[in-house]
Design an enzyme around this catalytic site. Structure first.
Site, PDB file in Angstrom:
ATOM      1  N   THR A   1       0.801  -1.218   0.000  1.00 47.07           N
ATOM      2  CA  THR A   1       0.000   0.000   0.000  1.00 47.07           C
ATOM      3  C   THR A   1       0.842   1.281   0.000  1.00 47.07           C
ATOM      4  OG1 THR A   1      -0.114   0.091   2.428  1.00 47.07           O
ATOM      5  CG2 THR A   1      -1.829  -1.168   1.286  1.00 47.07           C
TER       6      THR A   1
ATOM      7  N   CYS B   1       2.188   2.484   9.457  1.00 52.45           N
ATOM      8  CA  CYS B   1       1.181   2.484  10.516  1.00 52.45           C
ATOM      9  C   CYS B   1       1.820   2.274  11.887  1.00 52.45           C
ATOM     10  CB  CYS B   1       0.170   1.352  10.302  1.00 52.45           C
ATOM     11  SG  CYS B   1      -0.783   1.457   8.783  1.00 52.45           S
TER      12      CYS B   1
ATOM     13  N   CYS C   1      -2.802  -0.005  14.874  1.00 53.01           N
ATOM     14  CA  CYS C   1      -3.728   0.297  13.774  1.00 53.01           C
ATOM     15  C   CYS C   1      -4.785  -0.801  13.641  1.00 53.01           C
ATOM     16  CB  CYS C   1      -2.965   0.446  12.469  1.00 53.01           C
ATOM     17  SG  CYS C   1      -3.979   1.124  11.129  1.00 53.01           S
TER      18      CYS C   1
ATOM     19  N   ARG D   1      -6.897  -4.288   8.654  1.00 56.71           N
ATOM     20  CA  ARG D   1      -6.580  -5.716   8.570  1.00 56.71           C
ATOM     21  C   ARG D   1      -5.070  -5.911   8.597  1.00 56.71           C
ATOM     22  NH1 ARG D   1      -8.733  -8.969   3.450  1.00 56.71           N
ATOM     23  NH2 ARG D   1      -7.075  -7.740   2.475  1.00 56.71           N
TER      24      ARG D   1
ATOM     25  N   ARG E   1       4.010   6.661   3.274  1.00 55.26           N
ATOM     26  CA  ARG E   1       3.191   7.779   3.723  1.00 55.26           C
ATOM     27  C   ARG E   1       2.459   7.390   5.009  1.00 55.26           C
ATOM     28  NH1 ARG E   1       1.583   6.683  -1.256  1.00 55.26           N
ATOM     29  NH2 ARG E   1      -0.558   6.231  -0.593  1.00 55.26           N
TER      30      ARG E   1
ATOM     31  N   CYS F   1      -0.366   6.623   7.710  1.00 53.37           N
ATOM     32  CA  CYS F   1      -1.736   6.116   7.657  1.00 53.37           C
ATOM     33  C   CYS F   1      -2.703   7.202   8.127  1.00 53.37           C
ATOM     34  CB  CYS F   1      -1.848   4.881   8.543  1.00 53.37           C
ATOM     35  SG  CYS F   1      -3.516   4.207   8.671  1.00 53.37           S
TER      36      CYS F   1
ATOM     37  N   CYS G   1      -4.795   5.292  11.596  1.00 56.22           N
ATOM     38  CA  CYS G   1      -4.172   5.221  12.929  1.00 56.22           C
ATOM     39  C   CYS G   1      -3.367   6.475  13.254  1.00 56.22           C
ATOM     40  CB  CYS G   1      -3.287   3.982  13.050  1.00 56.22           C
ATOM     41  SG  CYS G   1      -1.771   4.030  12.060  1.00 56.22           S
TER      42      CYS G   1
ATOM     43  N   ASP H   1      16.105  13.454  50.569  1.00 58.42           N
ATOM     44  CA  ASP H   1      14.675  13.557  50.844  1.00 58.42           C
ATOM     45  C   ASP H   1      14.280  12.691  52.041  1.00 58.42           C
ATOM     46  OD1 ASP H   1      11.920  14.393  49.866  1.00 58.42           O
ATOM     47  OD2 ASP H   1      11.731  12.213  49.939  1.00 58.42           O
TER      48      ASP H   1
END
Length: 499
Positions: A35, A39, A43, A46, A68, A70, A73, A448
């Site tokens: 694609t 992601c 995400c 699928r 690039r 997503c 997500c 402390d």
């Protein structure tokens, strides 16, 4: 499954991806070759086939490889992934360089450059480039460009800020350069992204991710016991407060609301109109204040055995380093309740009024300029002892004239040294400020008293030395060990000793 290794383990990453395991959110990104999209591991699309997955430790690495972000997500929502080393000096230098590029307040004199970055680190710009690319696989400028683009992408999707304003407050020198970079990296124009999924009106829900486990109740309880009426309010799952942010010489005073969305492991941020022009700064400050970028797996691996059952605890930060420093001084050697009373008097006397949607929020915490001009008599009338009067004025003057920077991008050794050179500031106060305002994960206020009780060394001849010796096993996460020790002590006592 070891995702903290120098090189990501692809099979381990794929298992986390299949499980949509939020503990690894921001620790790696998955580029899907079929694609061209990258992601987060959470995400909800699928799960891609294993052979179509490439794994990257940084969003900048994925973008350099041609992927690039997503749009579902939204990688810009992922928590940052700080990794810490106490052995490799080169790795430390690269990590520090990345941290400085991530911190907008470290560059009050203008946007960062490799030359300025090298000067801050005390090395040559060639050395910075070489170490950075060896560690991260991208150049400092590529890393910075990805950060700016993802910031702009979030503002375009979640707000109705004009594109011109989004470009400038995200760090781009011009709208033309912003449009060209956005189109080149994401394949669509900024205006197209807004039409496809942007906000319609006002500042909508700006979402900020974090990794579970996160003990929301403990974090908000910490702030609730220290609430100063008029400045802040804490309710179930919600923090509201006023805030003044100075950027480019101009003060922006307004309000914000941070609401936890625990099922999604996110915080929903809303701000008033006055803070919209500095929204990236507010986002960064809120992430630090709520410790949203902590890595519970790495921290728990070191601390779990000593502090079982506390893996969800984070180190509470601050939205204003100056405010935190003043409150730390007011809380020296007294109880939380007494410190809150003194802080309330200070706000009532010197805090500027402000209008907000809620009657409980009506004042801004006194600015450095106001406290720098306050006289000792005025502070004394509030019940503040002379030593702390001097410390408050000294801190305010140092912040007002720019000598003292109290944010995560400040140089740690020089800032701690400067703090300790001020009247009334000792090691405890400097370490406490480093822990909460400078976000140093290895701060340790060895002197402390409450810490001595929690560690069972209060009867020792030299409890601070005993505490310091015990803390060596908790490096580099001693700030988190302190919070866990205080939490353990709180189970057996009705009140704490911390401001």
């Amino acid at each position: 499954m070891d995702l903290e290794a120098e090189t990501l383990q692809p099979e381990a990453c794929y298992l986390a991806l299949k499980a949509r395991d939020a503990r690894f959110d921001g620790s790696f990104f998955t580029g899907v070759t079929s694609t061209g999209i990258y992601c987060r591991p959470v995400c909800r699309v699928r799960t891609p086939k294993r052979e179509n997955c490439r794994f990257f430790g940084l969003a900048a690495q994925a973008e350099r490889a041609g992927f690039r972000p997503c749009l579902r997500c939204r990688p810009e929502l992922a928590p940052h992934a700080p990794r810490w080393s106490i052995q490799d000096a080169s790795d430390l230098l690269a990590q520090q360089a990345a941290a400085l590029l991530d911190e907008p307040e470290a560059w009050a004199d203008g946007g960062p450059s490799v030359e300025l970055l090298a000067r801050r680190l005390g090395v040559s710009d060639r050395h910075v480039r070489r170490l950075f690319e060896a560690r991260f696989g991208v150049s400092p400028l590529q890393y910075l460009q990805t950060r700016r683009l993802l910031t702009a992408k979030q503002l375009l999707a979640d707000t109705d800020l004009p594109v011109t304003q989004v470009a400038l407050i995200s760090g781009f020198a011009s709208v033309r350069r912003f449009n060209a970079a956005f189109l080149q990296h994401y394949g669509l124009s900024p205006s197209r992204l807004r039409r496809d999924g942007g906000s319609g009106s006002g500042v909508a829900a700006v979402r900020l991710g974090y990794r579970p486990p996160y003990d929301v109740g403990a974090m908000l309880a910490f702030f609730r016991t220290r609430v100063v009426t008029g400045v802040e309010w804490v309710g179930p799952g919600v923090l509201r407060r006023t805030l003044s942010v100075t950027s480019a010489g101009r003060a922006h005073a307004g309000w914000l609301e941070a609401a936890f969305d625990e099922p999604r492991h996110q915080v929903v941020l809303r701000v008033g109109d006055a803070l919209r022009p500095v929204l990236p700064l507010v986002i960064r400050r809120l992430r630090a204040a709520l410790d949203l970028d902590a890595d519970p797996l790495a921290i728990g691996a070191v601390l779990h055995e000593s502090f079982p059952g506390t893996d969800g605890l984070r180190v509470p930060g601050t939205l204003s380093g100056h405010e935190l420093a003043v409150r730390a001084v007011l809380g020296q050697q007294i109880t939380v309740a007494a410190a809150r009373t003194l802080t309330q008097r200070l706000v009532d006397r010197f805090g500027e009024p402000i209008e907000t949607p809620w009657p409980e929020l009506r004042r801004i915490f006194p600015t450095p300029e106001v406290l720098a001009a306050a006289g000792a008599d005025a502070l004394g009338q509030l019940g503040i002892v002379r030593q702390r009067q001097a410390a408050i004025v000294a801190i305010a003057r140092a912040v007002a004239d720019g000598r003292l920077q109290l944010h995560p991008g400040a140089d740690l050794p020089s800032t701690v040294a400067l703090l300790q050179s001020l009247p009334g500031i000792g090691d405890w106060t400097a370490q406490y400020i480093a822990m909460r305002a400078l976000r140093w994960p290895d701060a340790f206020p060895a002197g402390d008293v409450a810490l001595h009780k929690a560690l069972g060394v209060q009867q020792s001849r030299q409890p601070a030395r005993e505490a310091e010796a015990a803390s060596q096993a908790w490096k580099p996460w001693r700030s988190y060990a302190v919070i866990r020790a205080w939490a353990r002590l709180a189970l057996t006592t009705s009140s704490g000793d911390k401001p």
